[in-house]
Every structure is written in structure tokens, then in C-alpha cells.
Motif scaffolding. Sequence first.
Motif, PDB file in Angstrom:
ATOM      1  N   ILE A   1       0.835  -1.195   0.000  1.00  0.00           N
ATOM      2  CA  ILE A   1       0.000   0.000   0.000  1.00  0.00           C
ATOM      3  C   ILE A   1       0.868   1.243   0.000  1.00  0.00           C
ATOM      4  N   GLY A   2       2.079   1.141   0.429  1.00  0.00           N
ATOM      5  CA  GLY A   2       2.961   2.301   0.424  1.00  0.00           C
ATOM      6  C   GLY A   2       3.825   2.321   1.662  1.00  0.00           C
ATOM      7  N   GLY A   3       4.945   3.018   1.596  1.00  0.00           N
ATOM      8  CA  GLY A   3       5.856   3.083   2.735  1.00  0.00           C
ATOM      9  C   GLY A   3       5.644   4.338   3.547  1.00  0.00           C
ATOM     10  N   GLY A   4       6.085   4.311   4.784  1.00  0.00           N
ATOM     11  CA  GLY A   4       6.006   5.464   5.675  1.00  0.00           C
ATOM     12  C   GLY A   4       4.616   5.694   6.210  1.00  0.00           C
ATOM     13  N   GLY A   5       4.503   6.589   7.152  1.00  0.00           N
ATOM     14  CA  GLY A   5       3.194   6.968   7.682  1.00  0.00           C
ATOM     15  C   GLY A   5       2.710   6.109   8.820  1.00  0.00           C
ATOM     16  N   GLY A   6       2.867   4.819   8.733  1.00  0.00           N
ATOM     17  CA  GLY A   6       2.472   3.924   9.794  1.00  0.00           C
ATOM     18  C   GLY A   6       0.998   3.572   9.817  1.00  0.00           C
ATOM     19  N   VAL A   7       0.703   2.465  10.426  1.00  0.00           N
ATOM     20  CA  VAL A   7      -0.669   1.985  10.578  1.00  0.00           C
ATOM     21  C   VAL A   7      -1.251   2.608  11.835  1.00  0.00           C
ATOM     22  N   TYR A   8      -2.435   3.182  11.706  1.00  0.00           N
ATOM     23  CA  TYR A   8      -3.113   3.812  12.830  1.00  0.00           C
ATOM     24  C   TYR A   8      -3.834   2.769  13.677  1.00  0.00           C
ATOM     25  N   GLU A   9      -4.443   1.786  13.047  1.00  0.00           N
ATOM     26  CA  GLU A   9      -5.172   0.740  13.762  1.00  0.00           C
ATOM     27  C   GLU A   9      -5.294  -0.486  12.862  1.00  0.00           C
ATOM     28  N   PHE A  10      -5.376  -1.661  13.485  1.00  0.00           N
ATOM     29  CA  PHE A  10      -5.448  -2.920  12.751  1.00  0.00           C
ATOM     30  C   PHE A  10      -6.343  -3.867  13.537  1.00  0.00           C
ATOM     31  N   ARG A  11      -7.292  -4.522  12.856  1.00  0.00           N
ATOM     32  CA  ARG A  11      -8.203  -5.444  13.525  1.00  0.00           C
ATOM     33  C   ARG A  11      -8.469  -6.680  12.658  1.00  0.00           C
ATOM     34  N   VAL A  12      -8.618  -7.815  13.347  1.00  0.00           N
ATOM     35  CA  VAL A  12      -9.023  -9.071  12.725  1.00  0.00           C
ATOM     36  C   VAL A  12     -10.474  -9.315  13.128  1.00  0.00           C
ATOM     37  N   ALA A  13     -11.312  -9.681  12.181  1.00  0.00           N
ATOM     38  CA  ALA A  13     -12.705  -9.992  12.499  1.00  0.00           C
ATOM     39  C   ALA A  13     -12.735 -11.236  13.386  1.00  0.00           C
ATOM     40  N   PRO A  14     -13.339 -11.150  14.581  1.00  0.00           N
ATOM     41  CA  PRO A  14     -13.298 -12.268  15.528  1.00  0.00           C
ATOM     42  C   PRO A  14     -13.874 -13.581  15.002  1.00  0.00           C
ATOM     43  N   ASN A  15     -14.908 -13.535  14.185  1.00  0.00           N
ATOM     44  CA  ASN A  15     -15.521 -14.784  13.715  1.00  0.00           C
ATOM     45  C   ASN A  15     -15.207 -15.095  12.252  1.00  0.00           C
ATOM     46  N   HIS A  16     -14.226 -14.359  11.690  1.00  0.00           N
ATOM     47  CA  HIS A  16     -13.878 -14.549  10.272  1.00  0.00           C
ATOM     48  C   HIS A  16     -12.403 -14.176  10.140  1.00  0.00           C
ATOM     49  N   THR A  18      -9.979 -14.563   8.244  1.00  0.00           N
ATOM     50  CA  THR A  18      -9.339 -14.108   7.015  1.00  0.00           C
ATOM     51  C   THR A  18      -9.668 -12.654   6.708  1.00  0.00           C
ATOM     52  N   ARG A  19     -10.638 -12.069   7.418  1.00  0.00           N
ATOM     53  CA  ARG A  19     -11.068 -10.677   7.202  1.00  0.00           C
ATOM     54  C   ARG A  19     -10.289  -9.751   8.128  1.00  0.00           C
ATOM     55  N   LEU A  20      -9.572  -8.815   7.548  1.00  0.00           N
ATOM     56  CA  LEU A  20      -8.783  -7.841   8.297  1.00  0.00           C
ATOM     57  C   LEU A  20      -9.213  -6.438   7.919  1.00  0.00           C
ATOM     58  N   TYR A  21      -9.091  -5.507   8.868  1.00  0.00           N
ATOM     59  CA  TYR A  21      -9.320  -4.084   8.623  1.00  0.00           C
ATOM     60  C   TYR A  21      -8.120  -3.315   9.132  1.00  0.00           C
ATOM     61  N   MET A  22      -7.759  -2.260   8.418  1.00  0.00           N
ATOM     62  CA  MET A  22      -6.608  -1.459   8.794  1.00  0.00           C
ATOM     63  C   MET A  22      -6.880   0.004   8.457  1.00  0.00           C
ATOM     64  N   SER A  23      -6.603   0.876   9.400  1.00  0.00           N
ATOM     65  CA  SER A  23      -6.634   2.303   9.073  1.00  0.00           C
ATOM     66  C   SER A  23      -5.183   2.733   8.867  1.00  0.00           C
ATOM     67  N   PHE A  24      -4.949   3.355   7.732  1.00  0.00           N
ATOM     68  CA  PHE A  24      -3.600   3.695   7.285  1.00  0.00           C
ATOM     69  C   PHE A  24      -3.665   4.965   6.454  1.00  0.00           C
ATOM     70  N   ARG A  25      -2.859   5.934   6.824  1.00  0.00           N
ATOM     71  CA  ARG A  25      -2.806   7.206   6.106  1.00  0.00           C
ATOM     72  C   ARG A  25      -4.177   7.849   5.940  1.00  0.00           C
ATOM     73  N   PHE A  66     -19.820 -10.934  15.895  1.00  0.00           N
ATOM     74  CA  PHE A  66     -20.682 -11.883  15.192  1.00  0.00           C
ATOM     75  C   PHE A  66     -20.855 -11.576  13.705  1.00  0.00           C
ATOM     76  N   ASN A  67     -20.573 -10.333  13.300  1.00  0.00           N
ATOM     77  CA  ASN A  67     -20.775  -9.928  11.912  1.00  0.00           C
ATOM     78  C   ASN A  67     -19.538  -9.163  11.427  1.00  0.00           C
ATOM     79  N   PRO A  68     -18.706  -9.773  10.578  1.00  0.00           N
ATOM     80  CA  PRO A  68     -17.473  -9.129  10.145  1.00  0.00           C
ATOM     81  C   PRO A  68     -17.683  -7.918   9.236  1.00  0.00           C
ATOM     82  N   ASP A  69     -18.932  -7.662   8.824  1.00  0.00           N
ATOM     83  CA  ASP A  69     -19.231  -6.494   7.992  1.00  0.00           C
ATOM     84  C   ASP A  69     -19.503  -5.243   8.824  1.00  0.00           C
TER      85      ASP A  69
END
Length: 96
Positions: A1-16, A18-25, A66-69
Motif C-alpha cells: 500500500i505504500g511506505g512510511g506513515g504507519g498503521v493507525y489501527e489494525f483489527r481481525v474480524a473475531p468470527n472470520h 481471514t477478514r482484516l481491517y486497517m486504518s492507514f494514512r 458476530f458480523n465481520p461487515d
Amino acid sequence: IGGGGGVYEFRVAPNHSTRLYMSFRGNVFRSNDRGATWTKTSFATVEMDPNDTFRYWGQKMAVDPFNPDVVYVGTAKNGLFVTRDGGISFQAVTQV
């Protein structure tokens, strides 16, 4: 996605796991394949500095167990937002 800046937050969906969310830049990204590929969601770009003074205040993103969406994204300056469709759309949360 790009270098620098850093990840602000990162989460794995508890019941799924393979689903990840990340806030970045200032944006929120979603992965359906454990991070092999990322897609930018419709979250409007806001200021998110991973090195700001708010970094000590705990989690800034939560995925429904319970709902990864369903994802809540908190920002220091723009408030709280929620998506109920996996990032296709976000709405501001005005009342808790």
C-alpha cells in the motif's frame, strides 16, 4: 500500500479470521485473504496520525464479534463512524 506513515489501527474480524481491517494514512482498508491483498473502503480520508498523543487512549477500531461487515472506526478529530456492509458505506455515529 505504500511506505512510511504507519498503521493507525489494525483489527481481525473475531468470527472470520481471514477478514482484516486497517486504518492507514487516513483511510480504512479491508482484506479478505489475511492481508495478501488490500482494498480501500469508502471511508472518507481523515487525519489519523499513528504518532499523535491519542495513541495511548486505546483501540480506535472495533469489529462486531458476530458480523465481520460491522466495523466502528473512531477518530480523534472527526468522531465515530460505522459500516454495516464491510466498508461499502460509512455513516457518522451521532448518538451512543
